[in-house]
Write a protein that holds these residues in place. Structure first.
Motif, PDB file in Angstrom:
ATOM      1  N   THR A  51      45.020  44.272  27.469  1.00  0.00           N
ATOM      2  CA  THR A  51      46.289  44.965  27.273  1.00  0.00           C
ATOM      3  C   THR A  51      47.241  44.725  28.440  1.00  0.00           C
ATOM      4  N   HIS A  52      46.731  44.855  29.663  1.00  0.00           N
ATOM      5  CA  HIS A  52      47.590  44.651  30.828  1.00  0.00           C
ATOM      6  C   HIS A  52      48.104  43.209  30.891  1.00  0.00           C
ATOM      7  N   ASP A  72      51.664  43.098  32.706  1.00  0.00           N
ATOM      8  CA  ASP A  72      51.504  44.016  33.841  1.00  0.00           C
ATOM      9  C   ASP A  72      50.335  43.541  34.699  1.00  0.00           C
ATOM     10  N   TYR A  73      50.573  42.502  35.480  1.00  0.00           N
ATOM     11  CA  TYR A  73      49.490  41.921  36.275  1.00  0.00           C
ATOM     12  C   TYR A  73      49.104  42.787  37.463  1.00  0.00           C
ATOM     13  N   LYS A  74      49.983  43.691  37.880  1.00  0.00           N
ATOM     14  CA  LYS A  74      49.621  44.636  38.943  1.00  0.00           C
ATOM     15  C   LYS A  74      48.614  45.661  38.435  1.00  0.00           C
ATOM     16  N   PRO A 102      43.811  44.729  38.347  1.00  0.00           N
ATOM     17  CA  PRO A 102      42.653  44.840  39.250  1.00  0.00           C
ATOM     18  C   PRO A 102      41.704  46.014  38.983  1.00  0.00           C
ATOM     19  N   VAL A 103      42.224  47.196  38.730  1.00  0.00           N
ATOM     20  CA  VAL A 103      41.328  48.347  38.520  1.00  0.00           C
ATOM     21  C   VAL A 103      40.494  48.181  37.251  1.00  0.00           C
ATOM     22  N   PRO A 104      41.097  47.874  36.077  1.00  0.00           N
ATOM     23  CA  PRO A 104      40.255  47.651  34.903  1.00  0.00           C
ATOM     24  C   PRO A 104      39.289  46.483  35.078  1.00  0.00           C
ATOM     25  N   LEU A 105      39.721  45.460  35.813  1.00  0.00           N
ATOM     26  CA  LEU A 105      38.839  44.318  36.043  1.00  0.00           C
ATOM     27  C   LEU A 105      37.640  44.723  36.900  1.00  0.00           C
ATOM     28  N   PHE A 106      37.878  45.506  37.951  1.00  0.00           N
ATOM     29  CA  PHE A 106      36.786  46.023  38.774  1.00  0.00           C
ATOM     30  C   PHE A 106      35.843  46.867  37.919  1.00  0.00           C
ATOM     31  N   LEU A 107      36.397  47.761  37.107  1.00  0.00           N
ATOM     32  CA  LEU A 107      35.556  48.614  36.272  1.00  0.00           C
ATOM     33  C   LEU A 107      34.809  47.807  35.212  1.00  0.00           C
ATOM     34  N   LEU A 108      35.434  46.754  34.691  1.00  0.00           N
ATOM     35  CA  LEU A 108      34.756  45.875  33.737  1.00  0.00           C
ATOM     36  C   LEU A 108      33.543  45.216  34.381  1.00  0.00           C
ATOM     37  N   VAL A 109      33.732  44.654  35.563  1.00  0.00           N
ATOM     38  CA  VAL A 109      32.619  44.005  36.268  1.00  0.00           C
ATOM     39  C   VAL A 109      31.542  45.035  36.610  1.00  0.00           C
TER      40      VAL A 109
END
Length: 140
Positions: free
Chosen positions: A103-104, A109-111, A114-121
């Motif tokens: 979605t981002h 919305d590339y800013k 990072p948070v969803p990517l961290f939580l995904l990992v």
């Protein structure tokens, strides 16, 4: 005795739990966090246009979409405290975070990535860890 890896996974699980708990409470309870809830509702406005149901022609109301995501997150946070549901909860949270990253990126919305990517990992690691632990228990 716990190894260093076990300690790291335990800390990671508490960080993930705390982040999802806070995020879900902001989404589902405007009474507790009125300003944060209103701000998050504003950020969800462009997100409903690229949500998965939009592919099928249904664009949900912003608030309903936000509360639905928050309710799933809150349900999964509860599941993280129950050993039998941890694997399922991490799996659902992983899917939610895949959707958040998509979605981002889709709205540019590339800013916000990072948070969803961290939580995904983190959820993926914890999901695989809970899968491996259940296999180990069955083989012993």
């Amino acid at each position: 005795m716990a190894t260093a890896v076990d300690v790291v996974y335990r800390i990671l699980s508490w960080i993930v739990t705390a982040m999802f708990l806070m995020s879900s409470l902001i989404k589902v309870s405007p009474a507790l966090f009125p300003e944060m809830n209103a701000e998050m509702a504003k950020t969800f406005v462009p997100m409903v246009r690229v949500c998965p149901t939009a592919w099928f022609g249904y664009v949900p109301p912003v608030y309903i979409y936000m509360v639905t995501i928050g309710a799933w997150e809150l349900f999964c946070v509860g599941g993280l405290f129950i050993k039998a549901l941890q694997k399922t909860a991490y799996g659902i949270l992983t899917v939610i975070m895949i959707g958040a990253v998509y979605t981002h990126i889709a709205i540019g919305d590339y800013k916000g990535v990072p948070v969803p990517l961290f939580l995904l990992v983190a959820c993926s690691l914890l999901f695989s860890r809970s899968s491996n632990q259940s296999v180990k228990l069955k083989t012993n």
